[in-house]
Design a protein around this motif. Structure first.
Motif, PDB file in Angstrom:
ATOM      1  N   LEU A   7      38.394  37.496  48.977  1.00  0.00           N
ATOM      2  CA  LEU A   7      38.669  36.527  49.605  1.00  0.00           C
ATOM      3  C   LEU A   7      39.967  36.330  49.779  1.00  0.00           C
ATOM      4  N   GLY A   8      40.849  36.885  49.097  1.00  0.00           N
ATOM      5  CA  GLY A   8      42.286  36.766  48.944  1.00  0.00           C
ATOM      6  C   GLY A   8      42.844  35.751  48.014  1.00  0.00           C
ATOM      7  N   ARG A   9      41.938  35.254  47.060  1.00  0.00           N
ATOM      8  CA  ARG A   9      42.400  34.211  46.127  1.00  0.00           C
ATOM      9  C   ARG A   9      42.789  35.100  44.800  1.00  0.00           C
ATOM     10  N   LYS A  10      44.105  34.541  44.391  1.00  0.00           N
ATOM     11  CA  LYS A  10      44.456  35.243  43.085  1.00  0.00           C
ATOM     12  C   LYS A  10      43.823  34.925  41.721  1.00  0.00           C
ATOM     13  N   VAL A  11      43.126  35.744  41.048  1.00  0.00           N
ATOM     14  CA  VAL A  11      42.584  35.572  40.104  1.00  0.00           C
ATOM     15  C   VAL A  11      42.889  36.003  38.691  1.00  0.00           C
ATOM     16  N   TYR A  12      44.111  36.798  38.896  1.00  0.00           N
ATOM     17  CA  TYR A  12      44.765  36.976  37.541  1.00  0.00           C
ATOM     18  C   TYR A  12      46.149  37.564  37.999  1.00  0.00           C
ATOM     19  N   SER A  13      47.078  37.459  37.047  1.00  0.00           N
ATOM     20  CA  SER A  13      48.441  37.847  37.277  1.00  0.00           C
ATOM     21  C   SER A  13      49.178  37.916  35.981  1.00  0.00           C
ATOM     22  N   SER A  14      50.156  38.772  35.911  1.00  0.00           N
ATOM     23  CA  SER A  14      50.990  39.005  34.538  1.00  0.00           C
ATOM     24  C   SER A  14      52.298  39.633  34.947  1.00  0.00           C
ATOM     25  N   ASN A  15      53.375  39.076  34.214  1.00  0.00           N
ATOM     26  CA  ASN A  15      54.610  39.858  34.489  1.00  0.00           C
ATOM     27  C   ASN A  15      54.998  40.676  33.290  1.00  0.00           C
ATOM     28  N   PHE A  16      55.826  41.480  33.424  1.00  0.00           N
ATOM     29  CA  PHE A  16      56.301  42.266  32.241  1.00  0.00           C
ATOM     30  C   PHE A  16      57.943  42.567  32.378  1.00  0.00           C
ATOM     31  N   THR A  17      58.414  43.015  31.333  1.00  0.00           N
ATOM     32  CA  THR A  17      59.710  43.303  31.320  1.00  0.00           C
ATOM     33  C   THR A  17      59.905  44.827  31.307  1.00  0.00           C
ATOM     34  N   ALA A  18      59.608  45.312  32.550  1.00  0.00           N
ATOM     35  CA  ALA A  18      59.827  46.729  33.086  1.00  0.00           C
ATOM     36  C   ALA A  18      59.232  47.650  31.954  1.00  0.00           C
ATOM     37  N   LEU A  19      57.828  47.708  31.670  1.00  0.00           N
ATOM     38  CA  LEU A  19      57.345  48.395  30.764  1.00  0.00           C
ATOM     39  C   LEU A  19      56.443  49.648  31.472  1.00  0.00           C
ATOM     40  N   ASN A  20      56.495  50.759  30.481  1.00  0.00           N
ATOM     41  CA  ASN A  20      55.766  52.016  31.239  1.00  0.00           C
ATOM     42  C   ASN A  20      54.379  51.993  30.791  1.00  0.00           C
ATOM     43  N   LYS A  21      53.837  51.344  29.873  1.00  0.00           N
ATOM     44  CA  LYS A  21      52.207  51.174  29.837  1.00  0.00           C
ATOM     45  C   LYS A  21      52.108  49.763  29.593  1.00  0.00           C
ATOM     46  N   VAL A  22      50.759  49.243  30.256  1.00  0.00           N
ATOM     47  CA  VAL A  22      50.662  47.937  30.187  1.00  0.00           C
ATOM     48  C   VAL A  22      49.074  47.999  30.001  1.00  0.00           C
ATOM     49  N   ASP A  23      48.084  46.872  29.289  1.00  0.00           N
ATOM     50  CA  ASP A  23      46.966  46.601  29.615  1.00  0.00           C
ATOM     51  C   ASP A  23      46.825  45.323  30.217  1.00  0.00           C
ATOM     52  N   LEU A  24      45.884  45.139  31.172  1.00  0.00           N
ATOM     53  CA  LEU A  24      45.379  44.082  31.756  1.00  0.00           C
ATOM     54  C   LEU A  24      43.968  43.605  31.130  1.00  0.00           C
ATOM     55  N   ASP A  25      43.847  42.462  30.723  1.00  0.00           N
ATOM     56  CA  ASP A  25      42.719  41.914  30.179  1.00  0.00           C
ATOM     57  C   ASP A  25      41.953  41.210  31.384  1.00  0.00           C
ATOM     58  N   LEU A  26      40.807  41.853  31.988  1.00  0.00           N
ATOM     59  CA  LEU A  26      40.353  41.335  33.043  1.00  0.00           C
ATOM     60  C   LEU A  26      38.672  41.091  32.663  1.00  0.00           C
ATOM     61  N   ASN A  27      38.561  40.800  31.296  1.00  0.00           N
ATOM     62  CA  ASN A  27      37.267  40.477  30.680  1.00  0.00           C
ATOM     63  C   ASN A  27      36.823  39.089  31.462  1.00  0.00           C
ATOM     64  N   PRO A  28      37.869  38.219  31.481  1.00  0.00           N
ATOM     65  CA  PRO A  28      37.121  36.851  32.214  1.00  0.00           C
ATOM     66  C   PRO A  28      36.641  36.819  33.495  1.00  0.00           C
ATOM     67  N   LEU A  29      36.787  37.929  34.223  1.00  0.00           N
ATOM     68  CA  LEU A  29      36.609  38.044  35.760  1.00  0.00           C
ATOM     69  C   LEU A  29      34.884  38.343  35.835  1.00  0.00           C
ATOM     70  N   GLN A  30      34.338  37.814  36.731  1.00  0.00           N
ATOM     71  CA  GLN A  30      33.125  38.299  37.178  1.00  0.00           C
ATOM     72  C   GLN A  30      32.879  39.664  37.447  1.00  0.00           C
ATOM     73  N   THR A  31      31.520  40.063  37.564  1.00  0.00           N
ATOM     74  CA  THR A  31      31.399  41.459  38.194  1.00  0.00           C
ATOM     75  C   THR A  31      31.552  41.561  39.616  1.00  0.00           C
ATOM     76  N   GLY A  32      32.284  42.551  39.999  1.00  0.00           N
ATOM     77  CA  GLY A  32      32.553  42.760  41.418  1.00  0.00           C
ATOM     78  C   GLY A  32      33.840  43.746  41.563  1.00  0.00           C
ATOM     79  N   THR A  33      34.019  43.684  43.202  1.00  0.00           N
ATOM     80  CA  THR A  33      35.118  44.324  43.585  1.00  0.00           C
ATOM     81  C   THR A  33      36.358  43.334  43.741  1.00  0.00           C
ATOM     82  N   TYR A  34      37.575  44.070  43.253  1.00  0.00           N
ATOM     83  CA  TYR A  34      38.892  43.209  43.545  1.00  0.00           C
ATOM     84  C   TYR A  34      39.855  44.113  44.069  1.00  0.00           C
ATOM     85  N   VAL A  35      41.075  43.350  44.491  1.00  0.00           N
ATOM     86  CA  VAL A  35      42.134  44.297  44.586  1.00  0.00           C
ATOM     87  C   VAL A  35      43.224  43.976  43.785  1.00  0.00           C
TER      88      VAL A  35
END
Length: 441
Positions: free
Chosen positions: A395-423
């Motif tokens: 629906l276009g609603r932002k459900v997760y966001s994170s900023n970094f200090t220019a990293l080459n490797k990052v991990d996104l913790d999406l555990n709180p999100l419900q099962t489904g398709t996202y962008v």
């Protein structure tokens, strides 16, 4: 472990106009003519209604027609066979073959003739009024649109008359039109609600039209019964537009602003989409897809497309006027332009969205994995660094966001999100962005 490549391109846009649109001549002799409505019959036959873009003269009565897929067009005039033709204007055109088409006609100010529906069966050489779609009230009757699903089944919609919207249906090509019972149509607003010329959409048997009160009337049975829904506060479909991909999925654009809304229930409810950047005069879904095309017919001129229901947009061209849009499928459609003379300009033919050219360095890439993910999504980059990541629902609603200090490797913790398709939208250190679909298990 399956890895999906997410490329952060060195350039944020690419030149596709020459591939995306091809300019054709509509055949109108008078310059600065554009199109008010376009009716695509099939991959060969298209009709379009003439409009004077320079003086905004609604008295112009002309059409153009192509029988070779929009490569060449033949223009013609529309003789309504009335005493004072300048008292009448044309609000839409619909066609079912190379020979058969209908137009909706409305009275201008202080008309001496009633509007209604006219039909041609000889390719536009002659037009005959279908008198059973009465529209006979010179004060209140106002035919806003006509649409035919096939040679027999059609609908004609107008403003309120005698207390209810004046809507007719036919099952015999318009030989006999029957007014829809007012009990099957929600009443107009007591303050004088009305519709607009050519502000309607169709998907299968479903049809919608918009009003000056921001309401959208919807019928699932070709106009026999109706519901009315509030769209967005202060919306007035004199300028705002809506488009539907199917009977449920649609987009509403507030012209001249960055506001855009979507619906997944056929227009009953609308939700804001994250502010996009696109051209904002006209908007149209490619039927049955998630692809949306937008055009700018007023400054700024240009066109854009979205592959994800309006969430993200890519510029096609700028400085080029793109008016009313119509699409048959993902490789066939048209955008109104302006003509210079009978042999130059007036319409753009859509030839499909070209794939992005693989002009990037394969070392400059971001890997997003695993996809689908059970919760943790890994982003790896060999050279380009990652500055930010955001996840949006459909629906276009932002459900997760994170900023970094220019990293080459990052991990996104999406555990709180419900099962489904996202962008997923990833921003590189250079400020460029790229998106991809991800799945959360």
């Amino acid at each position: 472990m399956k890895k999906i490549l997410l490329f952060v391109l060195l350039a944020s846009s690419f030149g596709v106009n020459a591939q995306f649109w091809t300019e054709k001549a509509t055949g109108f002799a008078t310059p600065d003519r554009t199109l008010y409505s376009i009716s695509i019959v099939d991959a060969n036959v298209i009709w379009a209604q003439e409009y004077d873009s320079k003086t905004l003269d609604f008295k112009v009565k002309g059409f153009t027609r192509s029988t070779d897929g929009g490569e060449t067009w033949t223009a013609g005039t529309i003789d309504l066979n009335v005493a004072v033709p300048d008292d009448l204007g044309i609000s839409s055109i619909t066609a079912v073959s190379a020979t058969t088409a209908w137009i909706s006609v409305y009275p201008i100010v202080n008309s001496t003739s009633a509007g209604g529906i006219w039909k041609t069966t000889d390719g536009g050489t002659t037009w005959t009024k279908q008198t059973t779609a009465q529209f006979s009230n010179l004060v209140d009757s106002y035919a806003n649109f006509v649409h035919f699903w096939d040679a027999n089944n059609g609908i004609a919609g107008g403003d309120p008359e005698s207390g209810g919207f004046e809507i007719y249906t036919t099952t015999d090509g318009g030989t006999n039109w029957t007014r829809v019972n007012g009990a099957n149509i929600p009443n107009p607003d007591i303050n004088g609600e009305y519709g607009y010329e050519n502000i309607y959409a169709v998907s299968g048997d479903t049809i919608w039209f918009g009003t000056d009160r921001g309401r959208i009337y919807k019928s699932n049975d070709k106009g026999l019964t109706w519901n009315a829904y509030d769209s967005v506060y202060s919306t007035d479909f004199a300028s705002d537009k809506f488009t539907f991909s199917d009977a449920n999925k649609g987009i509403l654009m507030i012209e001249g602003t960055q506001k855009i809304y979507n619906t997944t229930d056929g227009g009953a409810t609308w939700n804001p989409i994250v502010t996009p950047d696109f051209y904002k005069s006209e908007i149209a879904y490619i039927p049955g897809t998630s692809t949306v095309i937008a055009g700018g017919a007023a400054n700024p001129f240009g066109s854009s497309y979205s592959l994800d229901n309006g969430l993200n947009w890519t510029t096609i061209d700028s400085g080029v006027s793109h008016g009313v849009l119509a699409f048959l499928n993902d490789s066939f459609g048209f955008s109104a332009g302006f003509n210079t003379n009978s042999t130059t300009g007036g319409i753009f033919k859509f030839t499909g969205i070209p794939l992005k050219a693989p002009s990037f360095d394969l070392k400059k890439q971001i890997l997003a994995y695993p996809n689908p993910t059970n919760g943790i999504l890994h982003l790896d980059s060999e050279i380009s660094t990652i500055k930010g990541a955001a996840v949006f629902d459909l629906l276009g609603r932002k459900v997760y966001s994170s900023n970094f200090t220019a990293l080459n490797k990052v991990d996104l913790d999406l555990n709180p999100l419900q099962t489904g398709t996202y962008v997923l939208k990833v921003t590189s250190d250079s400020g460029k962005t790229e998106t991809m679909k991800i799945m959360k298990n």
